[in-house]
Structures are given as structure tokens and as C-alpha cells.
Scaffold this active site. Structure first.
Site, short mmCIF file in Angstrom:
data_model
loop_
_atom_site.label_atom_id
_atom_site.label_comp_id
_atom_site.label_asym_id
_atom_site.label_seq_id
_atom_site.Cartn_x
_atom_site.Cartn_y
_atom_site.Cartn_z
N HIS A 91 0.84 -1.19 0.00
CA HIS A 91 0.00 0.00 0.00
C HIS A 91 0.88 1.24 0.00
CE1 HIS A 91 -3.37 2.69 0.75
NE2 HIS A 91 -2.59 3.31 1.60
N ASP A 170 -15.40 2.55 7.19
CA ASP A 170 -14.33 3.46 6.78
C ASP A 170 -14.75 4.29 5.58
OD1 ASP A 170 -11.48 4.41 6.67
OD2 ASP A 170 -11.68 3.51 4.69
N ARG A 177 -15.05 12.81 6.83
CA ARG A 177 -13.81 13.51 7.17
C ARG A 177 -13.39 14.45 6.05
NH1 ARG A 177 -9.97 8.94 7.62
NH2 ARG A 177 -8.40 10.57 7.92
N SER A 192 -7.80 4.10 8.94
CA SER A 192 -8.49 4.04 7.65
C SER A 192 -7.74 3.12 6.70
CB SER A 192 -8.61 5.44 7.05
OG SER A 192 -9.16 5.39 5.75
N LYS A 196 -8.80 -1.36 5.91
CA LYS A 196 -9.04 -1.91 4.57
C LYS A 196 -8.02 -2.99 4.22
CE LYS A 196 -9.10 2.08 2.35
NZ LYS A 196 -9.18 3.18 3.33
#
Length: 439
Positions: A91, A170, A177, A192, A196
Site C-alpha cells: 500500500h 471506513d 472527514r 483508515s 481496509k
């Protein structure tokens, strides 16, 4: 007859007040507030107030871990236990010209490893992996879990859209947000991302945490704190996790924009491409392979001999794409030239990202249509000598009226130092990987 009512375990106002006053939320309070918000019992206004209280007061490691788990528990959790090969995911926190997922997934898959890259779309100045791949004619982002598992078993690499069932809390909270100035909050960012990635079910995860003007975290201290928090969250959830801090002060590679970045990614898979893209792809691949018991894999050889390219072609075709098809090209171009001679010592990533966005390569809001051929080609990178009038970059857009605003974004992006003063700039530039964070 009176209407039947459900008694809730907690009151949202009490939880907001506790965090507003600097208190610590317990596990049950956190589990309830996330579940109740997902069910619609807690109103957006109340969750906005709590998010702002967390923004101002922070959360402890224990609170952040429980918050993350509650978001995971709001939806399904995938499992790759049926696969015959180990799984590892990557990620990135996002940057300008960050196309690394494209060459990375097929490269790692060459070594009999499954790489389930459930990716997203871009918003603002950072591009989305799915948007880049959708510039390939026919390529499809959506697939069922059954198809995903079959492709991972067969080819080892999948880049696709995450299903709506993964951490739905989320998705709902992030949208809130985004409009309440509470995105930039370390515990909420970390939870967050990790909710995931953990819900996706991979057994190992490498985080590419960007640092610099084009990144979410502008300074190394903030990026390090985020990386350390996410690594701890992974460990708490039983996911083997490491993080690399990587430089995003200047754009990654020489292409910014969807089809332009796909073209550059293919160059890397063909054994060429810009050195910084190759180096980061190799560093992340080596880290991913080390985590799944392949520490001796020669990833540079797999780029040079065509194995990674073969895997890419198979992956694209499996999802309906034609890897041989021509990529979209913008209708118009405009060249930005060097105003003086010397050494290019600065090329601000954020400015280039904003300019590419204004050319049509990015979105101002979810759902905006992209110009897949739009973006910027960079003809010089920091450390290189330039001459007066030399092309520094080429802007690509379908509408020539967009060039003026893109040029405004680039007004302060370029720094050229007289040759004598900037002679050591290239030598002074360090590795794109700044540090490695482990549990």
C-alpha cells in the site's frame, strides 16, 4: 399500540463529550460508535463532532487499534487460505507520478507469490491506480471474489477495485472527514488505511509511506509516526507488516497522468524506464518477497529477461484488456522551457501534481470524468544540467484552455542553480528509500 424501540448500549453525546474533554474511550464505546454510525443510529453531525474531537485530542495506541478493528468488523473479511501460494500486498500513501503498483504486482508474482492489489481511484493531485489501468482499452477493474481468487491461483497477480463489503464504516467515515477538515489526523489516517488492508486478508503487507511536498505527510517526522503506527496496527491484527519511508519531494519518474504513467510502467517492465521508478519497484519487490520467504529472488533479472512483462500481459488480458492496444493521447500539447542555464536543483512534486490535475488527469470530486491522456512529461529531473530554452516538460490536455492554469501551478515549481553552485546536486541526492520501519 406503541412503536417498538431499540435500547442502545451508549449515547453518542456521552462519547463525544469524553473525547472532547481529553478522555480515553474504552473498547465497548468504540465498538458501539462505529457499529451505530454504520447502521445510521449515530448521525453525521455527531460523528463529525467526534472526528474533530479525535483530531484535536488524539487517540492512544490502544484506542487506535480498537477503532481499526471496529471498522474491520463493520464488513466482510477476505481469506486467501485456499491459495497454494503465499500472499503479500503493498500500500502506498500516495504521491505524484506514483505508478509503482503497475510494474510491482506482476514482478512479485513471477516468484510464485500471490499479490492481491485491491486499489482505488485518484482524488486531487494524487493519481489512482484503477484510473491509470482504465486507460488500457477493455481493462475492467471490478471482479467477484471467486474470479479474484482464481486469477491469483492461476497468474499470481490481480489489481482490481475493492469490494463494497470491505470496511464499509471506513468508506462512510472517510467521506465525512473529507468535508469536515479532519482528514489530516494520524490515528484516523492509520486506522483508515489499515482497516481496509487487514480486511483484504493478506498475510503480509509492505507500506510505502511517502515523505515530501507531493505526499500527504510533508515532513519525515510525521511520516515516520504514521508508518510506526500502521506497523503496530498490522502486528496487533496478526499481519506481518513493514514500512519503507520514500521520497516524494519531486515527482516519481518522468510521467504524471494516467496513460502516460502506464506507458512508463511498461518501459520498466521491458527492462528500461527511469532509475527512480526502477529502484523503488525493486526495493518494494525485494521487501515483499523477503516477507514471504523469497529473500534470494533476483527481481532485477526478472525485469531484464521479460518474465515480469509476460506476467503483466497475462494479467491485463485476464481482466479484459489489450496490452498491445494504443493508449489514449491528449489532443493538445504545450512545452515548458528552462528560463536559464544551470543545474535543475528543484522540481516541486505538489506543483507538478496540481498542474497535471488541472490539465484533466485528476478529479476535484468523486465521479468527475478524467481525460486519460492528460498529464505531464518531464524532460529533466533534479541533478541534471539544463540549457536556457531547453524543454523541461511537455503538458498534455484535450482542451488548450487548460494550459494557462496549469502553468500558474508550475510558476514556482522549478529551481535552476548556476552550474558551479549546483554541480554536486546529483551526487548529494540520496536514495529514494529513506528508511525501513519494522515492528
Amino acid at each position: 399500540m406503541t412503536a417498538e424501540t431499540t435500547t442502545e448500549a451508549f449515547d453518542a453525546v456521552d462519547i463525544i463529550r469524553t473525547k472532547r474533554d481529553g478522555g480515553t474511550l474504552n473498547d465497548d464505546q468504540i465498538a458501539w460508535i462505529i457499529d451505530a454510525y454504520t447502521r445510521g443510529v449515530v448521525a453525521d453531525e455527531q460523528m463529525s463532532a467526534l472526528a474533530m474531537a479525535i483530531f484535536l485530542r488524539g487517540m492512544s495506541d490502544a484506542e487506535t487499534a480498537r477503532w481499526t478493528q471496529a471498522m474491520i468488523d463493520s464488513g466482510e473479511r477476505m481469506s486467501f487460505d485456499s491459495l497454494s501460494k503465499p500472499t503479500v500486498d503493498k500500500h502506498s500513501t500516495g504521491g505524484v507520478g506514483d505508478k509503482i503498483t503497475l510494474p510491482l504486482a506482476p514482478l512479485v508474482a513471477v516468484f510464485d507469490v500471490a499479490v492481491p492489489q485491491l486499489s482505488g481511484r485518484g482524488l486531487g493531485h494524487t493519481g489512482g491506480t484503477l484510473d491509470k489501468l482504465e486507460s488500457i482499452p477493455g481493462w475492467q477493474a471490478d471482479m467477484s471474489n471467486e474470479t479474484l481468487l482464481a486469477q491469483l491461483e492461476d497468474l499470481g497477480a490481480v489489481i482490481c477495485a475493492a469490494g463494497s463489503g470491505l470496511a464499509p464504516a471506513d468508506k462512510k467515515l472517510y467521506a465525512l472527514r473529507d468535508i469536515t477538515a479532519t482528514v489530516d489526523c494520524l490515528p484516523l489516517i492509520a486506522s483508515s488505511i489499515m482497516s481496509k488492508k487487514i480486511a483484504e486478508g493478506t498475510s503480509a503487507l509492505v507500506l510505502d509511506v511517502k515523505v515530501g511536498s507531493g505526499a500527504f505527510m510533508k515532513d519525515e517526522a510525521s511520516a515516520r509516526a504514521l508508518a510506526e503506527t500502521m506497523v503496530r496496527l498490522g502486528a496487533a491484527a496478526g499481519v506481518d507488516c513493514t514500512a519503507l519511508l520514500t521520497d516524494m519531494s519531486t515527482p516519481l519518474g518522468r510521467a504524471v497522468g494516467n496513460a502516460l504513467e502506464v506507458r512508463e510502467s511498461v518501459e520498466v517492465l521491458a527492462g528500461g524506464g527511469p532509475a527512480d521508478v526502477v529502484d523503488l519497484t525493486v526495493a518494494l519487490a525485494e521487501e515483499m518477497l523477503r516477507m514471504v520467504g523469497r529473500p534470494d529472488a533476483d527481481v532485477r533479472a526478472a525485469l531484464a529477461d521479460g518474465r515480469a512483462m509476460d506476467k503483466w500481459n497475462q494479467m491485463i488480458r485476464a481482466q479484459g484488456g489489450d496490452p498491445e492496444a494504443a493508449l489514449p493521447q491528449a489532443a493538445e500539447t504545450e512545452v515548458v522551457r528552462a528560463e536559464s542555464a544551470g543545474v535543475l536543483t528543484g522540481l516541486d512534486a505538489l506543483s507538478v501534481g496540481v498542474a497535471s490535475w488541472r490539465l484533466g488527469a485528476g478529479r476535484a470530486k468523486q465521479g468527475d470524468e478524467l481525460s486519460l491522456g492528460a498529464g505531464i512529461e518531464l524532460h529533466a529531473k533534479p541533478g541534471e544540467a539544463v540549457t536556457a530554452g531547453q524543454p523541461l516538460m511537455t503538458l498534455h490536455a484535450d482542451n488548450p484552455a487548460l494550459f494557462a492554469r496549469a502553468q500558474e501551478a508550475l510558476a514556482e515549481a522549478v529551481e535552476i542553480t548556476p552550474a558551479a553552485e549546483g554541480a554536486d546536486a546529483e551526487a548529494a541526492a540520496g536514495s529514494i528509500v529513506l528508511d525501513r520501519i519494522t515492528a
